[in-house]
Design a protein around this motif. Structure first.
Motif, PDB file in Angstrom:
ATOM      1  N   ALA A 237      21.120 -19.569  27.505  1.00 35.47           N
ATOM      2  CA  ALA A 237      21.674 -20.516  28.487  1.00 35.47           C
ATOM      3  C   ALA A 237      20.982 -20.372  29.835  1.00 35.47           C
ATOM      4  N   HIS A 238      20.722 -19.117  30.254  1.00 34.85           N
ATOM      5  CA  HIS A 238      20.023 -18.891  31.521  1.00 34.85           C
ATOM      6  C   HIS A 238      18.581 -19.383  31.425  1.00 34.85           C
ATOM      7  N   ALA A 239      17.943 -19.127  30.287  1.00 30.74           N
ATOM      8  CA  ALA A 239      16.559 -19.559  30.084  1.00 30.74           C
ATOM      9  C   ALA A 239      16.454 -21.079  30.164  1.00 30.74           C
ATOM     10  N   ALA A 240      17.401 -21.763  29.536  1.00 34.28           N
ATOM     11  CA  ALA A 240      17.389 -23.232  29.544  1.00 34.28           C
ATOM     12  C   ALA A 240      17.588 -23.778  30.957  1.00 34.28           C
ATOM     13  N   GLN A 241      18.491 -23.167  31.710  1.00 30.52           N
ATOM     14  CA  GLN A 241      18.755 -23.637  33.075  1.00 30.52           C
ATOM     15  C   GLN A 241      17.541 -23.409  33.981  1.00 30.52           C
ATOM     16  N   ALA A 242      16.935 -22.235  33.904  1.00 32.81           N
ATOM     17  CA  ALA A 242      15.758 -21.943  34.721  1.00 32.81           C
ATOM     18  C   ALA A 242      14.602 -22.865  34.336  1.00 32.81           C
ATOM     19  N   ALA A 243      14.408 -23.073  33.044  1.00 39.14           N
ATOM     20  CA  ALA A 243      13.333 -23.951  32.573  1.00 39.14           C
ATOM     21  C   ALA A 243      13.534 -25.374  33.066  1.00 39.14           C
TER      22      ALA A 243
ATOM     23  N   GLY B 173      17.980 -10.844  32.919  1.00 42.29           N
ATOM     24  CA  GLY B 173      17.991 -12.182  32.343  1.00 42.29           C
ATOM     25  C   GLY B 173      19.271 -12.563  31.619  1.00 42.29           C
ATOM     26  N   VAL B 174      20.217 -11.630  31.508  1.00 48.09           N
ATOM     27  CA  VAL B 174      21.478 -11.945  30.831  1.00 48.09           C
ATOM     28  C   VAL B 174      22.687 -11.828  31.754  1.00 48.09           C
ATOM     29  N   ALA B 175      22.448 -11.419  32.998  1.00 50.11           N
ATOM     30  CA  ALA B 175      23.553 -11.243  33.940  1.00 50.11           C
ATOM     31  C   ALA B 175      24.094 -12.589  34.407  1.00 50.11           C
ATOM     32  N   SER B 176      25.377 -12.605  34.703  1.00 51.01           N
ATOM     33  CA  SER B 176      25.999 -13.777  35.317  1.00 51.01           C
ATOM     34  C   SER B 176      26.340 -13.410  36.752  1.00 51.01           C
ATOM     35  N   PRO B 177      25.958 -14.253  37.700  1.00 54.59           N
ATOM     36  CA  PRO B 177      26.200 -13.904  39.101  1.00 54.59           C
ATOM     37  C   PRO B 177      27.685 -13.903  39.459  1.00 54.59           C
ATOM     38  N   VAL B 178      28.042 -13.015  40.358  1.00 49.74           N
ATOM     39  CA  VAL B 178      29.388 -12.949  40.898  1.00 49.74           C
ATOM     40  C   VAL B 178      29.247 -13.097  42.411  1.00 49.74           C
ATOM     41  N   VAL B 179      29.803 -14.156  42.968  1.00 49.19           N
ATOM     42  CA  VAL B 179      29.706 -14.400  44.401  1.00 49.19           C
ATOM     43  C   VAL B 179      30.765 -13.572  45.112  1.00 49.19           C
ATOM     44  N   GLU B 180      30.330 -12.663  45.987  1.00 48.55           N
ATOM     45  CA  GLU B 180      31.259 -11.838  46.764  1.00 48.55           C
ATOM     46  C   GLU B 180      31.796 -12.595  47.965  1.00 48.55           C
TER      47      GLU B 180
ATOM     48  N   SER C  90      29.233 -18.711  52.729  1.00 49.99           N
ATOM     49  CA  SER C  90      29.405 -19.355  54.019  1.00 49.99           C
ATOM     50  C   SER C  90      28.372 -20.471  54.113  1.00 49.99           C
ATOM     51  N   GLY C  91      28.840 -21.692  54.201  1.00 54.70           N
ATOM     52  CA  GLY C  91      27.896 -22.809  54.304  1.00 54.70           C
ATOM     53  C   GLY C  91      27.011 -22.903  53.087  1.00 54.70           C
ATOM     54  N   CYS C  92      25.713 -22.760  53.295  1.00 57.22           N
ATOM     55  CA  CYS C  92      24.768 -22.904  52.183  1.00 57.22           C
ATOM     56  C   CYS C  92      24.267 -21.560  51.678  1.00 57.22           C
ATOM     57  N   THR C  93      24.935 -20.452  52.018  1.00 52.36           N
ATOM     58  CA  THR C  93      24.513 -19.139  51.555  1.00 52.36           C
ATOM     59  C   THR C  93      25.632 -18.470  50.779  1.00 52.36           C
ATOM     60  N   ALA C  94      25.252 -17.548  49.916  1.00 49.43           N
ATOM     61  CA  ALA C  94      26.225 -16.773  49.155  1.00 49.43           C
ATOM     62  C   ALA C  94      25.672 -15.380  48.927  1.00 49.43           C
ATOM     63  N   ALA C  95      26.529 -14.384  48.962  1.00 50.62           N
ATOM     64  CA  ALA C  95      26.151 -13.006  48.664  1.00 50.62           C
ATOM     65  C   ALA C  95      26.603 -12.707  47.250  1.00 50.62           C
ATOM     66  N   GLN C  96      25.663 -12.252  46.424  1.00 48.37           N
ATOM     67  CA  GLN C  96      25.981 -11.945  45.027  1.00 48.37           C
ATOM     68  C   GLN C  96      26.177 -10.456  44.861  1.00 48.37           C
ATOM     69  N   LYS C  97      27.082 -10.113  43.975  1.00 52.09           N
ATOM     70  CA  LYS C  97      27.394  -8.715  43.702  1.00 52.09           C
ATOM     71  C   LYS C  97      26.332  -8.056  42.830  1.00 52.09           C
ATOM     72  N   ARG C  98      25.769  -8.786  41.921  1.00 48.79           N
ATOM     73  CA  ARG C  98      24.873  -8.246  40.914  1.00 48.79           C
ATOM     74  C   ARG C  98      23.431  -8.213  41.395  1.00 48.79           C
ATOM     75  N   LYS C  99      22.758  -7.077  41.253  1.00 47.23           N
ATOM     76  CA  LYS C  99      21.347  -6.961  41.622  1.00 47.23           C
ATOM     77  C   LYS C  99      20.484  -7.590  40.519  1.00 47.23           C
ATOM     78  N   GLY C 100      19.384  -8.188  40.901  1.00 52.87           N
ATOM     79  CA  GLY C 100      18.431  -8.681  39.923  1.00 52.87           C
ATOM     80  C   GLY C 100      18.649 -10.116  39.516  1.00 52.87           C
ATOM     81  N   LEU C 101      19.395 -10.885  40.242  1.00 51.67           N
ATOM     82  CA  LEU C 101      19.584 -12.300  39.912  1.00 51.67           C
ATOM     83  C   LEU C 101      18.816 -13.152  40.863  1.00 51.67           C
TER      84      LEU C 101
END
Length: 146
Positions: free
Chosen positions: A86-92, A125-132, A135-146
């Motif tokens: 699913a991640h591969a398809a979205q990035a592609a 490549g298999v992680a799902s982001p978690v938004v901590e 604000s506006g157009c930025t987001a801080a993600q909990k998971r490294k490597g995304l």
């Protein structure tokens, strides 16, 4: 770089067939990524648009690559490198869309880098982001490597 990352330092070691498939897909992705910026410049000069990437020296010798073909190819490369399908398809899809809109700097020419980073475990490549927080157009993600 992929050979060095694969851990095969002894020339007598035989990589697995899956390793060869992955290297072939990534090599093909690199070749495609290097060719697409030139292809897209030709397309823009000729006023071509839509969902087809056009290459060739003349209109009668043109090669057309439907966006779906590019998207499927890139997704297969990312999946072979270790991304979740699913991640591969979205990035592609995002990379193929950028190329189809005439923005090759954010298109398929990035695929080799992304696939190498996934394969080297620099990006998960298999992680799902978690938004901590956002604000506006930025987001801080909990998971490294995304």
């Amino acid at each position: 770089a992929l050979h060095r990352l694969s851990g095969h330092h002894n020339p007598t070691d035989m990589p697995s067939p899956q390793h060869h498939h992955s290297l072939f897909a990534l090599g093909l992705g690199l070749a495609l990524g290097l060719a697409l910026p030139h292809v897209l410049r030709l397309r823009r000069r000729r006023g071509l648009g839509g969902s087809t990437v056009k290459a060739g020296l003349t209109d009668t010798r043109a090669v057309r690559l439907p966006r779906r073909v590019l998207t499927d190819f890139l997704a297969a490369c990312f999946t072979a490198a270790g991304a979740a399908p699913a991640h591969a398809a979205q990035a592609a899809d995002v990379l193929a869309y950028a190329d189809s809109r005439g923005i090759p700097s954010h298109g398929a020419n990035r695929a080799d880098t992304y696939a190498n980073e996934i394969e080297a475990k620099l990006v998960d490549g298999v992680a799902s982001p978690v938004v901590e927080r956002s604000s506006g157009c930025t987001a801080a993600q909990k998971r490294k490597g995304l």
